[in-house]
Write an enzyme that holds these catalytic residues in place. Structure first.
Site, PDB file in Angstrom:
ATOM      1  N   ASP A  51      -7.897 -15.962 -12.685  1.00  0.00           N
ATOM      2  CA  ASP A  51      -9.179 -16.623 -12.440  1.00  0.00           C
ATOM      3  C   ASP A  51      -9.662 -16.243 -11.042  1.00  0.00           C
ATOM      4  O   ASP A  51      -9.541 -16.999 -10.081  1.00  0.00           O
ATOM      5  CB  ASP A  51      -9.014 -18.137 -12.573  1.00  0.00           C
ATOM      6  CG  ASP A  51     -10.343 -18.873 -12.529  1.00  0.00           C
ATOM      7  OD1 ASP A  51     -11.398 -18.203 -12.483  1.00  0.00           O
ATOM      8  OD2 ASP A  51     -10.328 -20.117 -12.528  1.00  0.00           O
TER       9      ASP A  51
ATOM     10  N   THR B  29      -7.777 -13.310  -6.195  1.00  0.00           N
ATOM     11  CA  THR B  29      -8.092 -13.156  -4.798  1.00  0.00           C
ATOM     12  C   THR B  29      -9.605 -13.074  -4.589  1.00  0.00           C
ATOM     13  O   THR B  29     -10.307 -12.345  -5.282  1.00  0.00           O
ATOM     14  CB  THR B  29      -7.412 -11.888  -4.232  1.00  0.00           C
ATOM     15  OG1 THR B  29      -5.999 -12.036  -4.339  1.00  0.00           O
ATOM     16  CG2 THR B  29      -7.794 -11.633  -2.791  1.00  0.00           C
TER      17      THR B  29
ATOM     18  N   ASN C 121      -2.497  -3.088 -13.390  1.00  0.00           N
ATOM     19  CA  ASN C 121      -3.886  -3.286 -13.009  1.00  0.00           C
ATOM     20  C   ASN C 121      -4.175  -2.580 -11.687  1.00  0.00           C
ATOM     21  O   ASN C 121      -3.310  -2.472 -10.825  1.00  0.00           O
ATOM     22  CB  ASN C 121      -4.212  -4.787 -12.906  1.00  0.00           C
ATOM     23  CG  ASN C 121      -3.996  -5.346 -11.519  1.00  0.00           C
ATOM     24  OD1 ASN C 121      -4.862  -5.221 -10.645  1.00  0.00           O
ATOM     25  ND2 ASN C 121      -2.828  -5.961 -11.301  1.00  0.00           N
TER      26      ASN C 121
ATOM     27  N   GLY D 169      -8.724  -4.077  -7.768  1.00  0.00           N
ATOM     28  CA  GLY D 169      -9.355  -3.860  -6.477  1.00  0.00           C
ATOM     29  C   GLY D 169     -10.145  -5.047  -5.949  1.00  0.00           C
ATOM     30  O   GLY D 169     -11.221  -4.877  -5.365  1.00  0.00           O
ATOM     31  N   PHE D 170      -9.597  -6.259  -6.156  1.00  0.00           N
ATOM     32  CA  PHE D 170     -10.242  -7.471  -5.639  1.00  0.00           C
ATOM     33  C   PHE D 170     -11.684  -7.579  -6.114  1.00  0.00           C
ATOM     34  O   PHE D 170     -12.601  -7.895  -5.334  1.00  0.00           O
ATOM     35  CB  PHE D 170     -10.211  -7.522  -4.102  1.00  0.00           C
ATOM     36  CG  PHE D 170      -8.857  -7.780  -3.486  1.00  0.00           C
ATOM     37  CD1 PHE D 170      -7.753  -8.084  -4.253  1.00  0.00           C
ATOM     38  CD2 PHE D 170      -8.704  -7.709  -2.109  1.00  0.00           C
ATOM     39  CE1 PHE D 170      -6.509  -8.323  -3.666  1.00  0.00           C
ATOM     40  CE2 PHE D 170      -7.476  -7.948  -1.499  1.00  0.00           C
ATOM     41  CZ  PHE D 170      -6.378  -8.257  -2.289  1.00  0.00           C
TER      42      PHE D 170
ATOM     43  N   ASN E 282      -6.405 -17.964  -3.074  1.00  0.00           N
ATOM     44  CA  ASN E 282      -5.809 -16.716  -2.617  1.00  0.00           C
ATOM     45  C   ASN E 282      -6.908 -15.869  -1.971  1.00  0.00           C
ATOM     46  O   ASN E 282      -7.922 -15.575  -2.602  1.00  0.00           O
ATOM     47  CB  ASN E 282      -5.181 -15.994  -3.808  1.00  0.00           C
ATOM     48  CG  ASN E 282      -4.409 -14.754  -3.427  1.00  0.00           C
ATOM     49  OD1 ASN E 282      -4.966 -13.810  -2.890  1.00  0.00           O
ATOM     50  ND2 ASN E 282      -3.128 -14.739  -3.753  1.00  0.00           N
TER      51      ASN E 282
ATOM     52  N   SER F 244      -1.439  -6.632  -2.235  1.00  0.00           N
ATOM     53  CA  SER F 244      -1.958  -5.924  -3.400  1.00  0.00           C
ATOM     54  C   SER F 244      -1.905  -4.416  -3.142  1.00  0.00           C
ATOM     55  O   SER F 244      -2.286  -3.955  -2.065  1.00  0.00           O
ATOM     56  CB  SER F 244      -3.401  -6.330  -3.686  1.00  0.00           C
ATOM     57  OG  SER F 244      -3.971  -5.465  -4.652  1.00  0.00           O
TER      58      SER F 244
ATOM     59  N   ASN G 279      -3.798  -2.313  -4.595  1.00  0.00           N
ATOM     60  CA  ASN G 279      -5.035  -1.742  -5.129  1.00  0.00           C
ATOM     61  C   ASN G 279      -6.195  -1.701  -4.151  1.00  0.00           C
ATOM     62  O   ASN G 279      -7.299  -1.315  -4.512  1.00  0.00           O
ATOM     63  CB  ASN G 279      -5.443  -2.522  -6.389  1.00  0.00           C
ATOM     64  CG  ASN G 279      -4.379  -2.442  -7.454  1.00  0.00           C
ATOM     65  OD1 ASN G 279      -3.804  -1.386  -7.690  1.00  0.00           O
ATOM     66  ND2 ASN G 279      -4.081  -3.572  -8.077  1.00  0.00           N
ATOM     67  N   THR G 280      -5.971  -2.134  -2.911  1.00  0.00           N
ATOM     68  CA  THR G 280      -6.951  -1.959  -1.838  1.00  0.00           C
ATOM     69  C   THR G 280      -6.303  -1.068  -0.795  1.00  0.00           C
ATOM     70  O   THR G 280      -5.269  -1.420  -0.226  1.00  0.00           O
ATOM     71  CB  THR G 280      -7.346  -3.315  -1.215  1.00  0.00           C
ATOM     72  OG1 THR G 280      -8.021  -4.107  -2.200  1.00  0.00           O
ATOM     73  CG2 THR G 280      -8.264  -3.115  -0.021  1.00  0.00           C
TER      74      THR G 280
ATOM     75  N   LYS H 128       1.685 -13.878   0.729  1.00  0.00           N
ATOM     76  CA  LYS H 128       2.211 -13.207  -0.467  1.00  0.00           C
ATOM     77  C   LYS H 128       2.656 -11.798  -0.099  1.00  0.00           C
ATOM     78  O   LYS H 128       1.880 -11.026   0.465  1.00  0.00           O
ATOM     79  CB  LYS H 128       1.141 -13.150  -1.560  1.00  0.00           C
ATOM     80  CG  LYS H 128       1.669 -12.648  -2.908  1.00  0.00           C
ATOM     81  CD  LYS H 128       0.646 -12.877  -4.001  1.00  0.00           C
ATOM     82  CE  LYS H 128       1.250 -12.628  -5.377  1.00  0.00           C
ATOM     83  NZ  LYS H 128       0.283 -12.942  -6.453  1.00  0.00           N
TER      84      LYS H 128
ATOM     85  N   ASN I  42       4.218  -9.910  -5.151  1.00  0.00           N
ATOM     86  CA  ASN I  42       3.058  -9.314  -5.797  1.00  0.00           C
ATOM     87  C   ASN I  42       3.532  -8.266  -6.811  1.00  0.00           C
ATOM     88  O   ASN I  42       4.733  -8.161  -7.090  1.00  0.00           O
ATOM     89  CB  ASN I  42       2.146  -8.680  -4.736  1.00  0.00           C
ATOM     90  CG  ASN I  42       0.671  -8.751  -5.112  1.00  0.00           C
ATOM     91  OD1 ASN I  42       0.293  -8.494  -6.252  1.00  0.00           O
ATOM     92  ND2 ASN I  42      -0.171  -9.094  -4.147  1.00  0.00           N
TER      93      ASN I  42
ATOM     94  N   THR J 254       1.506 -12.588 -16.463  1.00  0.00           N
ATOM     95  CA  THR J 254       1.602 -11.651 -17.577  1.00  0.00           C
ATOM     96  C   THR J 254       2.175 -12.314 -18.825  1.00  0.00           C
ATOM     97  O   THR J 254       1.722 -12.055 -19.947  1.00  0.00           O
ATOM     98  CB  THR J 254       2.454 -10.436 -17.175  1.00  0.00           C
ATOM     99  OG1 THR J 254       1.871  -9.847 -15.998  1.00  0.00           O
ATOM    100  CG2 THR J 254       2.511  -9.401 -18.277  1.00  0.00           C
TER     101      THR J 254
END
Length: 365
Positions: free
Chosen positions: A72, A93, A118, A121-122, A147, A183, A185-186, A226, A255, A327
């Site tokens: 969410d 996030t 995934n 990318g926020f 977050n 993360s 992904n950034t 985190k 993470n 997951t």
């Protein structure tokens, strides 16, 4: 049965991200329909039990199993998630300004591995949008964590400004906060986990939390960090030392991972963070290492690969005070909350513990 026999087959025929949005929007809509949250709570809610309740960070958790961040992202469905059996939930996030995230496709299922990859990318609508939604919450039966992260275009040397901005806008709407510096992904985000960058960031975050606490006239709210599962032993030790020195309230371990060890599905070649069963053992190892290093003095929320009550219990015995799922909810549905909490009570009885608190860190004794 409803999820596994009807809903899951439908969702798993859809594009993963479209299914994701359908679930969130459905829960958000349900939260606004009179009587619907009560119906969801009757179907999926977890009955209170003295063995599982936990008081931590000055907050009351009806049981230790929460929702991890990432599902969410915009705080749309806080009332819905509060009604289907969770003991707490993370939203986000979130970043100060809304951003689109990475290019599509960016979410992949790996069914034989019971995993997801995934590289979102926020993607989120920003702090103002989340504040508006959380201000309209009607259900307050569980703690909600916010977050927070930095925008993609913000250079690391200015990252602290983004985290401060998130706190300023959302302080009144979260029960506690989580600094996401892990993360994958950034680009460059994980560099914030180390050395002077981490020290500077956490000092700024703690100062902003204190300012907002003073402004509210109440005790400063808890904030956790985190961390990633992919650090070496030395890197983890240094990171945890810095986190301890900062005065934050706790750590979330962990993470998603960049590891692809043991995967069978062809989507294993996709870039991004891996979550699900393949992460289970590594995240538990990190929890164990953090608990050992901190002497159990810094509370840990365990996250990564929890599909069963035994998975959750292993993390608690390794040192986690609370645990999170994500997951497994996709693969098994909301009935999993009752399955895990009932199983945890059985694990406690088997080991002769009266409550969850007695089992925390039991592997170290």
């Amino acid at each position: 049965m409803l999820y596994s026999s009807i809903l899951k087959p439908i969702f798993f025929k859809m594009d993963p991200e479209k299914a994701h949005h359908l679930v969130i929007d459905g829960l958000a809509t349900g939260g606004r329909i009179p009587g619907m949250t009560g119906m969801m709570h009757a179907m999926y809610g977890v009955a209170p039990s003295p063995e599982l309740k936990m008081d931590l960070f000055g907050l009351h958790f009806p049981h230790p199993v929460g929702l991890a961040a990432g599902l969410d992202k915009n705080g749309k469905a806080a009332d819905g998630f509060s009604s289907i059996g969770f003991g707490f939930a993370e939203v986000g996030t979130v970043t100060p300004k809304g951003q689109a995230g990475n290019e599509l496709p960016r979410l992949f299922r790996l069914p034989p591995d019971e995993a997801l990859i995934n590289r979102m990318g926020f993607n989120n609508e920003g702090t103002e949008a989340m504040a508006g939604r959380l201000a309209r919450r009607k259900i307050n039966r569980i703690p909600i964590a916010v977050n927070i992260g930095k925008n993609k275009v913000t250079p690391n040397e200015q990252a602290h400004e983004d985290y401060e901005a998130c706190i300023r806008t959302l302080y009144n709407y979260g029960d506690f906060f989580v600094v996401n510096i892990s993360s994958p992904n950034t680009q460059g985000l994980r560099d914030l986990q180390h050395g002077d960058e981490l020290r500077k960031l956490l000092a700024a975050v703690m100062e902003e939390m204190s300012r907002q606490g003073a402004k509210s006239g109440k005790k400063t709210k808890p904030i956790l960090v985190k961390i990633a599962p992919d650090m070496t032993g030395d890197e983890l030790e240094h990171t945890v030392n810095t986190i301890m020195e900062s005065g934050v309230s706790g750590i979330i371990a962990t993470n998603t991972t960049l590891s692809r060890e043991g995967l069978r599905h062809h989507n294993a070649g996709e870039s991004g963070g891996l979550s699900g069963k393949p992460l289970r053992d590594r995240s538990t190892e990190v929890i164990r290492a953090v608990y050992r290093q901190t002497g159990g003095q810094l509370p840990i929320i365990g996250s990564g690969g929890i599909f069963t009550a035994q998975d959750a219990y292993d993390k608690i015995r390794a040192g986690a005070s609370l645990v999170e799922i994500y997951t497994a909810l996709i693969y098994k549905g909301p009935g999993l909350l009752r399955e895990i909490t009932n199983g945890l009570k059985e694990c406690l009885r088997k080991d002769g513990y009266r409550n969850i608190a007695e089992a925390i860190g039991a592997d170290h004794r």
